[in-house]
Scaffold this motif. Structure first.
Motif, PDB file in Angstrom:
ATOM      1  N   ASN A 289       0.861  -1.456   0.055  1.00 49.52           N
ATOM      2  CA  ASN A 289       0.337  -0.224   0.294  1.00 49.52           C
ATOM      3  C   ASN A 289       0.924   1.098   0.162  1.00 49.52           C
ATOM      4  O   ASN A 289       0.384   2.628  -1.159  1.00 49.52           O
ATOM      5  N   LEU A 290       2.386   1.652   0.564  1.00 49.41           N
ATOM      6  CA  LEU A 290       2.658   2.345   0.978  1.00 49.41           C
ATOM      7  C   LEU A 290       3.650   2.826  -0.504  1.00 49.41           C
ATOM      8  O   LEU A 290       3.714   3.591  -1.243  1.00 49.41           O
ATOM      9  N   ILE A 291       3.936   1.377  -1.041  1.00 46.58           N
ATOM     10  CA  ILE A 291       4.626   1.907  -2.131  1.00 46.58           C
ATOM     11  C   ILE A 291       3.811   2.156  -3.379  1.00 46.58           C
ATOM     12  O   ILE A 291       4.233   2.549  -4.051  1.00 46.58           O
ATOM     13  N   SER A 292       2.416   1.785  -3.074  1.00 46.56           N
ATOM     14  CA  SER A 292       2.079   2.006  -4.582  1.00 46.56           C
ATOM     15  C   SER A 292       1.917   3.136  -4.287  1.00 46.56           C
ATOM     16  O   SER A 292       1.055   4.301  -5.519  1.00 46.56           O
ATOM     17  N   ASN A 293       1.315   3.822  -3.495  1.00 49.84           N
ATOM     18  CA  ASN A 293       0.526   5.290  -2.111  1.00 49.84           C
ATOM     19  C   ASN A 293       1.702   6.396  -3.353  1.00 49.84           C
ATOM     20  O   ASN A 293       1.954   7.572  -4.212  1.00 49.84           O
ATOM     21  N   SER A 294       3.430   6.192  -3.366  1.00 53.35           N
ATOM     22  CA  SER A 294       4.442   6.570  -2.869  1.00 53.35           C
ATOM     23  C   SER A 294       4.282   6.552  -4.624  1.00 53.35           C
ATOM     24  O   SER A 294       4.890   7.818  -5.144  1.00 53.35           O
ATOM     25  N   ILE A 295       4.393   5.527  -5.254  1.00 53.71           N
ATOM     26  CA  ILE A 295       4.480   5.499  -6.818  1.00 53.71           C
ATOM     27  C   ILE A 295       2.892   6.366  -7.202  1.00 53.71           C
ATOM     28  O   ILE A 295       3.423   7.200  -7.991  1.00 53.71           O
ATOM     29  N   LYS A 296       1.876   6.185  -6.755  1.00 52.97           N
ATOM     30  CA  LYS A 296       1.080   7.220  -7.512  1.00 52.97           C
ATOM     31  C   LYS A 296       1.171   8.691  -7.362  1.00 52.97           C
ATOM     32  O   LYS A 296       0.834   9.173  -8.066  1.00 52.97           O
ATOM     33  N   TYR A 297       1.869   8.849  -6.360  1.00 52.06           N
ATOM     34  CA  TYR A 297       1.837  10.035  -5.416  1.00 52.06           C
ATOM     35  C   TYR A 297       3.564  11.363  -6.048  1.00 52.06           C
ATOM     36  O   TYR A 297       3.391  12.185  -6.127  1.00 52.06           O
ATOM     37  N   ILE A 327       4.090  14.298  -4.222  1.00 48.47           N
ATOM     38  CA  ILE A 327       3.886  15.752  -4.455  1.00 48.47           C
ATOM     39  C   ILE A 327       3.956  16.232  -3.009  1.00 48.47           C
ATOM     40  O   ILE A 327       3.569  17.105  -2.761  1.00 48.47           O
ATOM     41  N   GLY A 328       4.369  14.836  -2.276  1.00 49.96           N
ATOM     42  CA  GLY A 328       4.357  15.147  -0.455  1.00 49.96           C
ATOM     43  C   GLY A 328       2.790  15.713   0.315  1.00 49.96           C
ATOM     44  O   GLY A 328       1.927  15.911  -0.343  1.00 49.96           O
ATOM     45  N   ILE A 329       3.210  16.193   1.687  1.00 50.60           N
ATOM     46  CA  ILE A 329       1.408  16.319   2.116  1.00 50.60           C
ATOM     47  C   ILE A 329       1.581  17.290   3.148  1.00 50.60           C
ATOM     48  O   ILE A 329       2.947  17.359   4.043  1.00 50.60           O
ATOM     49  N   ASP A 330       0.996  18.300   2.605  1.00 52.03           N
ATOM     50  CA  ASP A 330       1.373  19.906   3.857  1.00 52.03           C
ATOM     51  C   ASP A 330       1.010  19.396   5.449  1.00 52.03           C
ATOM     52  O   ASP A 330      -0.069  18.504   5.410  1.00 52.03           O
ATOM     53  N   LYS A 331       1.653  19.408   6.574  1.00 53.61           N
ATOM     54  CA  LYS A 331       1.582  19.494   8.137  1.00 53.61           C
ATOM     55  C   LYS A 331       0.307  19.362   8.532  1.00 53.61           C
ATOM     56  O   LYS A 331       0.116  18.477   9.291  1.00 53.61           O
ATOM     57  N   ALA A 332      -0.384  20.610   8.298  1.00 57.64           N
ATOM     58  CA  ALA A 332      -1.914  20.408   9.311  1.00 57.64           C
ATOM     59  C   ALA A 332      -3.087  19.252   8.199  1.00 57.64           C
ATOM     60  O   ALA A 332      -3.829  18.548   9.013  1.00 57.64           O
ATOM     61  N   HIS A 333      -2.513  18.226   7.148  1.00 57.81           N
ATOM     62  CA  HIS A 333      -2.735  16.719   6.763  1.00 57.81           C
ATOM     63  C   HIS A 333      -2.591  15.680   7.207  1.00 57.81           C
ATOM     64  O   HIS A 333      -2.595  14.456   6.947  1.00 57.81           O
ATOM     65  N   ARG A 342     -10.294   9.672   4.407  1.00 55.51           N
ATOM     66  CA  ARG A 342     -10.059  11.004   4.003  1.00 55.51           C
ATOM     67  C   ARG A 342      -8.802  10.834   2.416  1.00 55.51           C
ATOM     68  O   ARG A 342      -7.901  10.288   2.703  1.00 55.51           O
ATOM     69  N   ARG A 343      -9.279  12.361   2.027  1.00 55.29           N
ATOM     70  CA  ARG A 343      -8.747  12.117   0.995  1.00 55.29           C
ATOM     71  C   ARG A 343      -7.853  13.434   1.351  1.00 55.29           C
ATOM     72  O   ARG A 343      -8.962  14.550   1.825  1.00 55.29           O
ATOM     73  N   ILE A 344      -7.390  14.475   0.866  1.00 58.17           N
ATOM     74  CA  ILE A 344      -6.489  15.788   0.882  1.00 58.17           C
ATOM     75  C   ILE A 344      -7.806  16.040  -0.051  1.00 58.17           C
ATOM     76  O   ILE A 344      -7.125  16.252  -1.771  1.00 58.17           O
ATOM     77  N   ASP A 345      -8.282  16.984   0.064  1.00 56.37           N
ATOM     78  CA  ASP A 345      -9.526  17.661  -1.031  1.00 56.37           C
ATOM     79  C   ASP A 345      -9.149  18.827  -1.371  1.00 56.37           C
ATOM     80  O   ASP A 345      -9.350  19.636  -2.280  1.00 56.37           O
ATOM     81  N   SER A 346      -8.175  19.557  -1.082  1.00 59.18           N
ATOM     82  CA  SER A 346      -8.013  20.229  -1.523  1.00 59.18           C
ATOM     83  C   SER A 346      -6.627  20.751  -2.205  1.00 59.18           C
ATOM     84  O   SER A 346      -6.389  21.613  -2.892  1.00 59.18           O
ATOM     85  N   GLY A 381       5.601  19.390  -1.535  1.00 62.70           N
ATOM     86  CA  GLY A 381       6.511  19.451  -2.931  1.00 62.70           C
ATOM     87  C   GLY A 381       7.536  19.215  -3.182  1.00 62.70           C
ATOM     88  O   GLY A 381       8.378  18.897  -3.899  1.00 62.70           O
ATOM     89  N   LYS A 382       7.607  18.360  -2.017  1.00 60.95           N
ATOM     90  CA  LYS A 382       9.287  17.699  -2.299  1.00 60.95           C
ATOM     91  C   LYS A 382       9.282  16.135  -1.733  1.00 60.95           C
ATOM     92  O   LYS A 382      10.297  15.646  -2.405  1.00 60.95           O
ATOM     93  N   GLY A 383       7.977  15.925  -1.074  1.00 62.52           N
ATOM     94  CA  GLY A 383       8.407  14.228  -0.889  1.00 62.52           C
ATOM     95  C   GLY A 383       8.315  13.418  -0.112  1.00 62.52           C
ATOM     96  O   GLY A 383       7.780  14.618   1.891  1.00 62.52           O
TER      97      GLY A 383
END
Ligand code: ADP
Length: 536
Positions: A289-297, A327-333, A342-346, A381-383
Motif C-alpha cells: 500500500n505504501l509503495i503503491s501510494n508513493s508510486i501514485k503520488y 507531491i508531499g503532504i503539508d503538515k496540516a493534513h 480521508r483524501r486531501i480534498d484541497s 512539494g518535496k516528498g
C-alpha cells in the motif's frame, strides 16, 4: 447553648425537646450562626452529624471545627461574598456547594438562609437550612456526562456520515472512471483497422483499469471486515528479505511507462539471519500500500524502501521505510490521511490521481494489529517518508536459506515445467494455458478436484499443480489434502477469485504452497512461480 435553644424554641412557643423533635423530621439540619469569618454556629440541629459527621457540639462556637472549615476550600470566599450581597438586599440565599465530612468524604449540600434583623435594622444572626443533595448532583453529573458523550457520538456520527457521503460520491467516480475505460476501449478493439501498437495500448488500458477496479473492491471489503473486527493476525515464520523481494518485483511491474520513476529496494547491510514471526499477508499489504501510494503520488524521481532493526532498552523492533520524491503532504493534513475515506480534498494533485482514501486506514489498522505504529514525515512539494515499526520476534530455530542456495534454486525456475491446471471454467483455463505455454511450460488440465487427484496419481513427472478452489465434485481444499497424501513434495498453488487477506490465510493454513488471486496477470504468475521454485 442552652440559652440559644430556648431563644429559638420560645419563638415557636414550645420547649427545646419539642422543637428538636419537630425539626428532626426534616431531611437536613437547621442552624443559627454569626455573620463572621468562621460562620460561628450558635445553634445547629442534630441532623448535622448525619451530613457532616460532626456533632453539633463539635461545631457550635467552633469547639472543634468551624463550619467555614467544613465548607470545601474552593467555595469559602464565594459564599462570604454571596452572603454579603444577600444581606445588603435582605434577600434569601440559595446556594449549592461542597463540604468535606469528618470522614474525608466530599458531599454536595444545598443551603437556604437569610439574615435576622432587630427592629432597628441591625443584623443579629443568620438562620438557615442545609440539606444533602449529593445523590441528586451525582445523577445530574452522570446526565451531563451522558449528554456530552451523546453530543460527541452525534458529532462523530455526523462526521462519519459526511465522510461516507463524500466517499460514496468519490467511489462512484472511482468506479465509473475505470469502467468507462474498460467498456470504451473494449468496444474500440472491435474495429478492424487498428494498428498493433494502438491495439496493445488499448489492451494495456483495459488491464490497468481492471486492476484498479479490483483494488477498490478489495479495499472496501477489507475495511468493512476490519471495522466489524473480523480480522485477526495470523503469525507465521517469515523470511523478510524474500518477502520484500517479491513485493519489489510485483510493484515494479505496476509502474507505467509515463512515469520517470526509479523503484529501489535498498536491501539491508545487516540482513536478518533468521526468519521472524509476523503475519506475512498483512505485512506485505502494508508495504505494498505504501509503495503503491508513493508510486501514485510521484511523477519523477525515485521511490525507495528498506528496513532497519531498532533496539531500545525494552525491545527490538523492525522498522520499515518507504520514501518518495513525490507531491508531499503539508503538515496540516499529515494526521488525517490515516483516517478512513480521508483524501486531501484541497489538493488538486491528489484529486487528479484517483483513490478511495482507504489504503492508509487499512495499513494503519494492520500495523496496529501487529503491535506497531505508523507515521509520516513529509514536506509539501518535496516528498514523503512513511515509516512503520513492528516488534521483532526472531524465530531462532529457523535460519534462512543462504542467498547462494536461493540463486541455485532460482536458476531451476527457468527450466520448463510440467504444470497441471485444475480449473472448471473454460475461459480461465484457456487463459492460464496460453500464458504458461508462452513460457514454454507443458500444461495439463483437470476439470475438477477429483480429476486432478487422478492425474497426480498417474503422472510422476508433474512439477506443479495450479489449483482452483471452487470446483465441482471435489473442491480445491479436498483435492489438496489427497494430493499431499499421495505426493507431499509436489507444490500445489491455489488460484482463486476470493482475494482478501483472510482468504489467503485460509488457503495458507490449508497447506497450499502458494496462492495467486484472479485475475491472474502474467507478472504475478511469473513471480509466484519464481517464489515457489525458490522454495523447492
Ligand atoms: P488514496 O486511495 O486516496 O490514495 P490513502 O488512504 O492511501 O488513499 O491515502 C490518503 C491520502 O493521503 C491520499 O489521498 C493522499 O492525499 C495522501 N497520500 C498518501 N500517500 C501519499 C504519498 N506518498 N505522497 C503524497 N500524498 C500521499
Amino acid at each position: 447553648m442552652e440559652n440559644d435553644n430556648i431563644i429559638i424554641s420560645n419563638n415557636f412557643g414550645c420547649d427545646a425537646e419539642t422543637f428538636e423533635t419537630l425539626i428532626g423530621v426534616l431531611p437536613g439540619f437547621v442552624y443559627r450562626c454569626k455573620n463572621d469569618a468562621d460562620w460561628t454556629m450558635l445553634y445547629i440541629s442534630s441532623q448535622c452529624s448525619d451530613i457532616t459527621g460532626y456533632s453539633p457540639n463539635d461545631i457550635i462556637y467552633n469547639n472543634k471545627i468551624s463550619f467555614n472549615e467544613i465548607i470545601s476550600q474552593e467555595y469559602r470566599i464565594y459564599l462570604h461574598e454571596r452572603w454579603h450581597g444577600i444581606l445588603k438586599i435582605r434577600g434569601v440565599l440559595k446556594e449549592e456547594y461542597k463540604i468535606t465530612t469528618k470522614g474525608g468524604k466530599v458531599k454536595w449540600v444545598l443551603e437556604q438562609g437569610r439574615g435576622v434583623f432587630d427592629s432597628e435594622g441591625n443584623l443579629k444572626y443568620l438562620d438557615g437550612y442545609i440539606t444533602d443533595i449529593t445523590s441528586r448532583k451525582e445523577a445530574e453529573d452522570r446526565l451531563v456526562q451522558k449528554n456530552i458523550e451523546l453530543h460527541l457520538a452525534k458529532e462523530r456520527a455526523e462526521e462519519s456520515e459526511k465522510l461516507k457521503t463524500a466517499f460514496l460520491a468519490n467511489l462512484s467516480h472511482e468506479i465509473r472512471t475505470p469502467m468507462n475505460a474498460i467498456m470504451g476501449f473494449a468496444e474500440m478493439l472491435k474495429e478492424n483497422d487498428l494498428e498493433i501498437t494502438q491495439r496493445d495500448s488499448f489492451i494495456d488500458i483495459i488491464n490497468r483499469s481492471g486492476t484498479h477496479l479490483l483494488s477498490i473492491i478489495n479495499d472496501i471489503i477489507e475495511m468493512s471486515k476490519i471495522e466489524s473486527k473480523l480480522i485477526t493476525p495470523n503469525y507465521e515464520e517469515v523470511d523478510i528479505d524474500l518477502l520484500l523481494d517479491v513485493v519489489y518485483k510485483t510493484m515494479l511491474a505496476t509502474i507505467t511507462n509515463d512515469k520517470k520513476l526509479d523503484l529501489r529496494y535498498l536491501s539491508s547491510d545487516k540482513q536478518l539471519e533468521y526468519k521472524i514471526s509476523t503475519d506475512p499477508v498483512k505485512l506485505r499489504q502494508i508495504i505494498s500500500n505504501l509503495i503503491s501510494n508513493s508510486i501514485k503520488y510521484t511523477d519523477d524521481g525515485y521511490v525507495e524502501f528498506w528496513y532497519e532493526i531498532s533496539e531500545s532498552d525494552k525491545e527490538k523492533d523492525i522498522v520499515f521505510y518507504v520514501k518518495d520524491t513525490g507531491i508531499g503532504i503539508d503538515k496540516a493534513h499529515q494526521d488525517e490521511i490515516f483516517e478512513r475515506f480521508r483524501r486531501i480534498d484541497s489538493d488538486k494533485q491528489t484529486i487528479g490521481r484517483g483513490g478511495s482514501g482507504l489504503g492508509l486506514a487499512i495499513s494503519k489498522a494492520y500495523v496496529e494489529m501487529l503491535g506497531g505504529d505508523i507515521e509520516v514525515e513529509s514536506e509539501y512539494g518535496k516528498g514523503s517518508l512513511f515509516k512503520f515499526s513492528i516488534p521483532l520476534i526472531i524465530c531462532a530455530k529457523n535460519k534462512k536459506a543462504k542467498d547462494t542456495e536461493l540463486l541455485e534454486k532460482g536458476f531451476e525456475m527457468n527450466n520448463q515445467m510440467r504444470i497441471l491446471v485444475a480449473e472448471d471454467e473454460d475461459t480461465n483455463y484457456l487463459y492460464l494455458s496460453a500464458l504458461l505455454s508462452k513460457c514454454h511450460h507443458t500444461v495439463l488440465r483437470a476439470v475438477n478436484g477429483q480429476e486432478a487427484v487422478e492425474i497426480v496419481k498417474e503422472d510422476n513427472n508433474l512439477d506443479l499443480v495450479l489449483m482452483d478452489i471452487k470446483m465441482p465434485i471435489l473442491n480445491g481444499y479436498d483435492a489438496l489434502r489427497l494430493i499431499k497424501k499421495l505426493k507431499p513434495a509436489l507444490p500445489v498453488v491455489a488460484q482463486t477469485a476470493y482475494a482478501l487477506s483472510d482468504d489467503e490465510q485460509n488457503i495458507r493454513a490449508a497447506g497450499f504452497d502458494g496462492y495467486i488471486a484472479k485475475p491472474i496477470m502474467k507478472n504475478k504468475l511469473v513471480s509466484i512461480l519464481e517464489s515457489i521454485t525458490k522454495h523447492l
